[in-house]
Enzyme design. Sequence first.
Site, PDB file in Angstrom:
ATOM      1  N   PHE A 106      31.317  46.035  31.387  1.00 19.97           N
ATOM      2  CA  PHE A 106      29.927  46.471  31.237  1.00 19.97           C
ATOM      3  C   PHE A 106      29.769  47.977  31.261  1.00 19.97           C
ATOM      4  O   PHE A 106      28.833  48.533  30.690  1.00 19.97           O
ATOM      5  CB  PHE A 106      29.055  45.819  32.328  1.00 19.97           C
ATOM      6  N   LYS A 107      30.694  48.673  31.879  1.00 19.87           N
ATOM      7  CA  LYS A 107      30.532  50.111  32.054  1.00 19.87           C
ATOM      8  C   LYS A 107      30.773  50.898  30.770  1.00 19.87           C
ATOM      9  O   LYS A 107      30.529  52.107  30.729  1.00 19.87           O
ATOM     10  CB  LYS A 107      31.443  50.589  33.184  1.00 19.87           C
TER      11      LYS A 107
END
Length: 440
Positions: A106-107
């Site tokens: 997700f980052k």
Amino acid sequence: MNYYSTNGTAPMASLRKAVVKGLAEDRGLYMPERINKLPKAFFDHLHEMSFRDIAYNVAYSFFGEDVDGDSLQDLVFETLSFDCPVVKVKDNIYALELFHGPTLAFKDVGARFMARLLQYMLRGEQSVNVLVATSGDTGSAVANGFLGVEGIHVYVLYPKGKVSPIQECQFTTLGQNITAIEVDGVFDDCQRLVKSAFMDEELNRHMKLTSANSINVARFLPQAFYYFNAAARISQLSPLSSQLVMCVPSGNFGNICAALFGHEMGLPVSRFIAANNANDVFYNYLQTGRYEPKPSKQTLANAMDVGDPSNFARIINLYSENGKLSEEETHRRITSLISGATYSDEQIKETMRKCYAETGYILDPHGACGYRALEEQLQPGEVGVFCETAHPAKFKEKVDDILGIDIEIPERLAAFMRGTKQSVAMSKQFEDFKKYLMAQ
């Protein structure tokens, strides 16, 4: 827009200063002086809009006063070269899959946006050094987001033996402008080294430093993009979207913090769940009203192994209205919107097996916390979305062993694994870290 410090004594900062410095002079985290509500027309047409168009509107609300519209659109569109789809897992439970970016975590969204915004801010200026502490996915996302970006050098600090082999490959094999530093300690030690570096005057005279952890406003704010996209997609998939519950597996709390900022902008979510592993500091705060940091515990969901989450300060600041409300009223406001959950390694394994047997969906250990929290806490008439924060193949050994399968490794991961590890061994003592940086 200006930014103030959660600790309340540092001077106001421009967006440029907040992004380049990362941390305020008083060691506080920067907060925008206001959170703009998105207009009704945006929500009226939300379900018709593309992910990139949704993200541009959200980004403009945060950054439109400081970045010209065309440049901001380029930043957003270049960041989102991949989708973050919503996938049905079972009745009323959906996965927001955040692992379709370059490092399958997700980052990627926040790291790619920050790299591009920082480059925009520093046009023609001296080089900058990015310090980032990682408990798993942050290091790979930031390293790959900044890889080859001219004028920026990245130092990734990670705890020795406490990230998965595949995660480690993703930031120790890159070279170029990326240096991996293997710290003999835990994630909290890595985070402390980064924060101490920002506060050291001699070191800051020697080199320009910033952070790409979620303490940086340019890293965590763009994560709001995909929550608005999820709300748009769920409105197409489910007729119950007015009672949407968003469940976020949480470690340093930057991801859920972005969702909460989105909520202040009008994100149509009725409530949130922060799902923890055995590191239950926030869960205990919700129950007692007391925040009591403690050493992190090593768990199966290693990216959430945080015993003193940095972004707790932002959550308190947001709901206390920058200290205007009492601790009791702040706690009441937080618990009226956010509930918690905490799970042991055995419960995580049990959830992964149960979900796979019942649905065929493969959870990673972090997503498993979110999925289980929804199963346990969803009420009639609610639809739940949990963040599947990393591709399960990033934890191949664990997932294969728990589920009795041989999960396929995507080629993007396999390419990292063929590289040669390059890292610098470091103690957890700040003087050793400072000495190393002063020599650069």
